[in-house]
Write a protein that holds these residues in place. Sequence first.
Motif, PDB file in Angstrom:
ATOM      1  N   GLU A  14       0.838  -1.198   0.000  1.00 56.28           N
ATOM      2  CA  GLU A  14       0.000   0.000   0.000  1.00 56.28           C
ATOM      3  C   GLU A  14       0.878   1.255   0.000  1.00 56.28           C
ATOM      4  O   GLU A  14       0.600   2.213  -0.735  1.00 56.28           O
ATOM      5  CB  GLU A  14      -0.922  -0.017   1.216  1.00 56.28           C
ATOM      6  CG  GLU A  14      -1.981   1.073   1.209  1.00 56.28           C
ATOM      7  CD  GLU A  14      -2.978   0.891   2.342  1.00 56.28           C
ATOM      8  OE1 GLU A  14      -4.161   1.191   2.135  1.00 56.28           O
ATOM      9  OE2 GLU A  14      -2.563   0.454   3.434  1.00 56.28           O
ATOM     10  N   ARG A  15       1.937   1.240   0.793  1.00 55.50           N
ATOM     11  CA  ARG A  15       2.865   2.376   0.789  1.00 55.50           C
ATOM     12  C   ARG A  15       3.588   2.495  -0.544  1.00 55.50           C
ATOM     13  O   ARG A  15       3.826   3.597  -1.046  1.00 55.50           O
ATOM     14  CB  ARG A  15       3.887   2.216   1.919  1.00 55.50           C
ATOM     15  CG  ARG A  15       3.330   2.419   3.317  1.00 55.50           C
ATOM     16  CD  ARG A  15       4.449   2.522   4.346  1.00 55.50           C
ATOM     17  NE  ARG A  15       5.245   1.294   4.411  1.00 55.50           N
ATOM     18  CZ  ARG A  15       4.990   0.285   5.232  1.00 55.50           C
ATOM     19  NH1 ARG A  15       3.956   0.333   6.058  1.00 55.50           N
ATOM     20  NH2 ARG A  15       5.787  -0.764   5.241  1.00 55.50           N
ATOM     21  N   GLN A  16       3.899   1.358  -1.129  1.00 53.46           N
ATOM     22  CA  GLN A  16       4.601   1.320  -2.416  1.00 53.46           C
ATOM     23  C   GLN A  16       3.699   1.762  -3.560  1.00 53.46           C
ATOM     24  O   GLN A  16       4.152   2.223  -4.593  1.00 53.46           O
ATOM     25  CB  GLN A  16       5.083  -0.117  -2.640  1.00 53.46           C
ATOM     26  CG  GLN A  16       5.891  -0.391  -3.862  1.00 53.46           C
ATOM     27  CD  GLN A  16       6.319  -1.857  -3.901  1.00 53.46           C
ATOM     28  OE1 GLN A  16       7.282  -2.252  -3.274  1.00 53.46           O
ATOM     29  NE2 GLN A  16       5.582  -2.671  -4.643  1.00 53.46           N
ATOM     30  N   ARG A  17       2.381   1.546  -3.381  1.00 50.59           N
ATOM     31  CA  ARG A  17       1.339   1.884  -4.356  1.00 50.59           C
ATOM     32  C   ARG A  17       1.491   1.105  -5.656  1.00 50.59           C
ATOM     33  O   ARG A  17       1.257   1.620  -6.752  1.00 50.59           O
ATOM     34  CB  ARG A  17       1.282   3.405  -4.620  1.00 50.59           C
ATOM     35  CG  ARG A  17       1.034   4.224  -3.359  1.00 50.59           C
ATOM     36  CD  ARG A  17       0.636   5.640  -3.650  1.00 50.59           C
ATOM     37  NE  ARG A  17      -0.705   5.733  -4.261  1.00 50.59           N
ATOM     38  CZ  ARG A  17      -1.852   5.632  -3.583  1.00 50.59           C
ATOM     39  NH1 ARG A  17      -1.846   5.423  -2.279  1.00 50.59           N
ATOM     40  NH2 ARG A  17      -3.006   5.746  -4.216  1.00 50.59           N
ATOM     41  N   SER A  18       1.852  -0.157  -5.504  1.00 50.53           N
ATOM     42  CA  SER A  18       1.922  -1.066  -6.655  1.00 50.53           C
ATOM     43  C   SER A  18       2.112  -2.478  -6.131  1.00 50.53           C
ATOM     44  O   SER A  18       2.407  -2.684  -4.946  1.00 50.53           O
ATOM     45  CB  SER A  18       3.084  -0.693  -7.579  1.00 50.53           C
ATOM     46  OG  SER A  18       4.329  -0.896  -6.926  1.00 50.53           O
TER      47      SER A  18
ATOM     48  N   ARG B  82      -8.855  -6.720  -0.956  1.00 48.01           N
ATOM     49  CA  ARG B  82      -8.845  -6.288  -2.361  1.00 48.01           C
ATOM     50  C   ARG B  82      -9.456  -4.902  -2.515  1.00 48.01           C
ATOM     51  O   ARG B  82      -8.913  -4.035  -3.201  1.00 48.01           O
ATOM     52  CB  ARG B  82      -9.603  -7.318  -3.208  1.00 48.01           C
ATOM     53  CG  ARG B  82      -9.611  -7.028  -4.690  1.00 48.01           C
ATOM     54  CD  ARG B  82      -9.967  -8.259  -5.522  1.00 48.01           C
ATOM     55  NE  ARG B  82     -11.003  -9.089  -4.952  1.00 48.01           N
ATOM     56  CZ  ARG B  82     -10.803 -10.322  -4.479  1.00 48.01           C
ATOM     57  NH1 ARG B  82      -9.599 -10.862  -4.479  1.00 48.01           N
ATOM     58  NH2 ARG B  82     -11.807 -11.028  -3.986  1.00 48.01           N
ATOM     59  N   SER B  83     -10.582  -4.669  -1.851  1.00 44.90           N
ATOM     60  CA  SER B  83     -11.226  -3.355  -1.941  1.00 44.90           C
ATOM     61  C   SER B  83     -10.415  -2.284  -1.228  1.00 44.90           C
ATOM     62  O   SER B  83     -10.339  -1.139  -1.689  1.00 44.90           O
ATOM     63  CB  SER B  83     -12.637  -3.428  -1.366  1.00 44.90           C
ATOM     64  OG  SER B  83     -13.462  -4.240  -2.177  1.00 44.90           O
ATOM     65  N   ARG B  84      -9.791  -2.655  -0.105  1.00 43.76           N
ATOM     66  CA  ARG B  84      -8.967  -1.686   0.624  1.00 43.76           C
ATOM     67  C   ARG B  84      -7.779  -1.230  -0.214  1.00 43.76           C
ATOM     68  O   ARG B  84      -7.433  -0.047  -0.240  1.00 43.76           O
ATOM     69  CB  ARG B  84      -8.477  -2.324   1.925  1.00 43.76           C
ATOM     70  CG  ARG B  84      -7.393  -1.501   2.617  1.00 43.76           C
ATOM     71  CD  ARG B  84      -6.641  -2.292   3.680  1.00 43.76           C
ATOM     72  NE  ARG B  84      -5.298  -1.789   3.865  1.00 43.76           N
ATOM     73  CZ  ARG B  84      -4.364  -2.408   4.578  1.00 43.76           C
ATOM     74  NH1 ARG B  84      -4.642  -3.561   5.165  1.00 43.76           N
ATOM     75  NH2 ARG B  84      -3.156  -1.888   4.688  1.00 43.76           N
ATOM     76  N   LEU B  85      -7.123  -2.179  -0.917  1.00 42.17           N
ATOM     77  CA  LEU B  85      -5.886  -1.872  -1.629  1.00 42.17           C
ATOM     78  C   LEU B  85      -6.104  -1.365  -3.056  1.00 42.17           C
ATOM     79  O   LEU B  85      -5.164  -0.870  -3.680  1.00 42.17           O
ATOM     80  CB  LEU B  85      -4.983  -3.113  -1.664  1.00 42.17           C
ATOM     81  CG  LEU B  85      -4.473  -3.605  -0.305  1.00 42.17           C
ATOM     82  CD1 LEU B  85      -3.582  -4.828  -0.485  1.00 42.17           C
ATOM     83  CD2 LEU B  85      -3.727  -2.507   0.445  1.00 42.17           C
ATOM     84  N   TRP B  86      -7.335  -1.472  -3.548  1.00 39.14           N
ATOM     85  CA  TRP B  86      -7.599  -1.045  -4.930  1.00 39.14           C
ATOM     86  C   TRP B  86      -7.201   0.416  -5.178  1.00 39.14           C
ATOM     87  O   TRP B  86      -6.553   0.716  -6.192  1.00 39.14           O
ATOM     88  CB  TRP B  86      -9.069  -1.275  -5.264  1.00 39.14           C
ATOM     89  CG  TRP B  86      -9.437  -0.808  -6.631  1.00 39.14           C
ATOM     90  CD1 TRP B  86      -9.211  -1.435  -7.831  1.00 39.14           C
ATOM     91  CD2 TRP B  86     -10.085   0.442  -6.958  1.00 39.14           C
ATOM     92  NE1 TRP B  86      -9.693  -0.680  -8.871  1.00 39.14           N
ATOM     93  CE2 TRP B  86     -10.223   0.480  -8.375  1.00 39.14           C
ATOM     94  CE3 TRP B  86     -10.561   1.512  -6.198  1.00 39.14           C
ATOM     95  CZ2 TRP B  86     -10.826   1.554  -9.025  1.00 39.14           C
ATOM     96  CZ3 TRP B  86     -11.158   2.585  -6.857  1.00 39.14           C
ATOM     97  CH2 TRP B  86     -11.284   2.600  -8.247  1.00 39.14           C
ATOM     98  N   PRO B  87      -7.524   1.367  -4.287  1.00 43.31           N
ATOM     99  CA  PRO B  87      -7.123   2.754  -4.562  1.00 43.31           C
ATOM    100  C   PRO B  87      -5.612   2.949  -4.638  1.00 43.31           C
ATOM    101  O   PRO B  87      -5.139   3.913  -5.248  1.00 43.31           O
ATOM    102  CB  PRO B  87      -7.717   3.534  -3.380  1.00 43.31           C
ATOM    103  CG  PRO B  87      -8.800   2.671  -2.839  1.00 43.31           C
ATOM    104  CD  PRO B  87      -8.312   1.273  -3.046  1.00 43.31           C
TER     105      PRO B  87
END
Length: 247
Positions: free
Chosen positions: A124-128, A164-169
Amino acid sequence: MRHVIVFGATSAIAAEVCVRWAARGDRLHLVGRDPDKLAAVAARCGGAEVTTASGEFTDLARAEALAREGIAALDGRVDLVFVAHGDLGDQALSEHDVAEAARIVQTNFVSVLALLIPLADALERQRSGTIAVITSVAGERGRPRNYTYGAAKGALHVYLQGLRSRLWPAGVTVTTLKLGPVDTPMTATHAKNALFAAPQRVARDIDRAIARRRAVAFVPWYWRPILFVVRHTPEPLFQRLGFLSGR
């Protein structure tokens, strides 16, 4: 070149997947319980850059540490996390022995969370990145032959939906891999039928599902229509159909 962490890398399925990824030149960090088996899988990965780490996943503090150590081993960049460990356990024993029931749930659900929590935070911090986790078609409906294991896998499926929904953004993909029975050492004592798949075929299908960024993939594909029927069979009828509800 992707940076990949594989948990449960010594399983027959994960080993086949690792060989495929190594052939493409991915950098792999393999994690499992048995150092000798890990070394054997690493040797099968040819000239790829491979590191290994061993530990017991049901030791939650150690599992969390293994996740963080894996990130560090790949220099802080993780493109793909593949979680493949699990254990069918003893269903008959789990029906009367709290310790066995708890062990099955700990192995197949809680220990996976101990890995996913720090890894999800990192991606999540990496955003990928991608997180791919093996669950089971056993989690689709409780059946007498494996409902303790199935309950743990069903809980994992729900957890992955939320993740999955949490990390989608953040641009992170979470892929749930719902496997049917596979002809591996874990099912060595099970009577085989035409629905059992070979590890090589399953590895290919897993690779494709991850590459296509699938949210949920049934592996092999034919379990999707089969489980649609199983899920929607009314319980009074389900209980009368021995091939569905029998031991």
